[in-house]
Design a protein around this motif. Sequence first.
Motif, PDB file in Angstrom:
ATOM      1  N   MET A   1      20.938  61.250  91.829  1.00 27.74           N
ATOM      2  CA  MET A   1      21.355  60.451  92.951  1.00 27.74           C
ATOM      3  C   MET A   1      22.721  59.842  92.618  1.00 27.74           C
ATOM      4  N   LYS A   2      23.656  60.070  93.499  1.00 29.84           N
ATOM      5  CA  LYS A   2      25.010  59.602  93.276  1.00 29.84           C
ATOM      6  C   LYS A   2      25.245  58.273  94.002  1.00 29.84           C
ATOM      7  N   SER A   3      25.927  57.361  93.336  1.00 31.76           N
ATOM      8  CA  SER A   3      26.306  56.091  93.941  1.00 31.76           C
ATOM      9  C   SER A   3      27.757  56.172  94.388  1.00 31.76           C
ATOM     10  N   GLU A   4      28.078  55.381  95.410  1.00 33.71           N
ATOM     11  CA  GLU A   4      29.431  55.372  95.960  1.00 33.71           C
ATOM     12  C   GLU A   4      29.866  53.928  96.212  1.00 33.71           C
ATOM     13  N   VAL A   5      30.998  53.551  95.649  1.00 32.73           N
ATOM     14  CA  VAL A   5      31.545  52.213  95.879  1.00 32.73           C
ATOM     15  C   VAL A   5      32.057  52.143  97.314  1.00 32.73           C
ATOM     16  N   LEU A   6      31.707  51.094  98.018  1.00 40.69           N
ATOM     17  CA  LEU A   6      32.222  50.875  99.371  1.00 40.69           C
ATOM     18  C   LEU A   6      33.707  50.556  99.272  1.00 40.69           C
ATOM     19  N   GLN A   7      34.521  51.354  99.927  1.00 42.81           N
ATOM     20  CA  GLN A   7      35.971  51.164  99.887  1.00 42.81           C
ATOM     21  C   GLN A   7      36.408  50.212 100.995  1.00 42.81           C
ATOM     22  N   ILE A   8      37.030  49.126 100.597  1.00 43.66           N
ATOM     23  CA  ILE A   8      37.557  48.179 101.571  1.00 43.66           C
ATOM     24  C   ILE A   8      38.929  48.685 102.002  1.00 43.66           C
ATOM     25  N   PRO A   9      39.138  48.853 103.302  1.00 45.72           N
ATOM     26  CA  PRO A   9      40.423  49.374 103.770  1.00 45.72           C
ATOM     27  C   PRO A   9      41.591  48.473 103.351  1.00 45.72           C
ATOM     28  N   PRO A  10      42.722  49.073 103.021  1.00 47.46           N
ATOM     29  CA  PRO A  10      43.909  48.276 102.680  1.00 47.46           C
ATOM     30  C   PRO A  10      44.255  47.326 103.826  1.00 47.46           C
ATOM     31  N   GLY A  11      44.665  46.125 103.463  1.00 47.79           N
ATOM     32  CA  GLY A  11      45.051  45.141 104.463  1.00 47.79           C
ATOM     33  C   GLY A  11      43.894  44.407 105.104  1.00 47.79           C
TER      34      GLY A  11
END
Length: 137
Positions: A1-11
């Motif tokens: 099972m792969k985990s993924e960091v939630l990416q906060i959009p620039p700005g």
Amino acid sequence: MKSEVLQIPPGNEMFEGYRTAFERYGFSPAVKSGGFLFISGQVGARPDGSAADGVADQTEWALKRIEELLRIAGLDLTDLVDVTSYHVDIESTLPDFMEVKRRFIKSPYPAWSIIGISGLSRPELKVEIRAVAALRE
């Protein structure tokens, strides 16, 4: 099972000032894994990093930060399944906290643990909230 960091959009106004803290302290604001979004503890700080005044305002900012992370993930507060809140001086902070919580969190309610603690990362902070939301299929 792969985990993924939630990416906060620039700005992103709510989190732009916190990007260096994520790196400096070695944590992610939220991680998707196993059908869930795990949200790191959010404190009652304004986007500029200053602590909000009073427990009610701090609770509101912490919940707004959680709400924004959920929005970025395509979710909302109704997707929460488990929440833990940490309270400095719980006897005096809980009434104001509960008043704000009732405005944000509606039935059906997530599981919730409320824990009294001696302190948070900065002495002016009185509330921290971490949460888990179910990802939508």
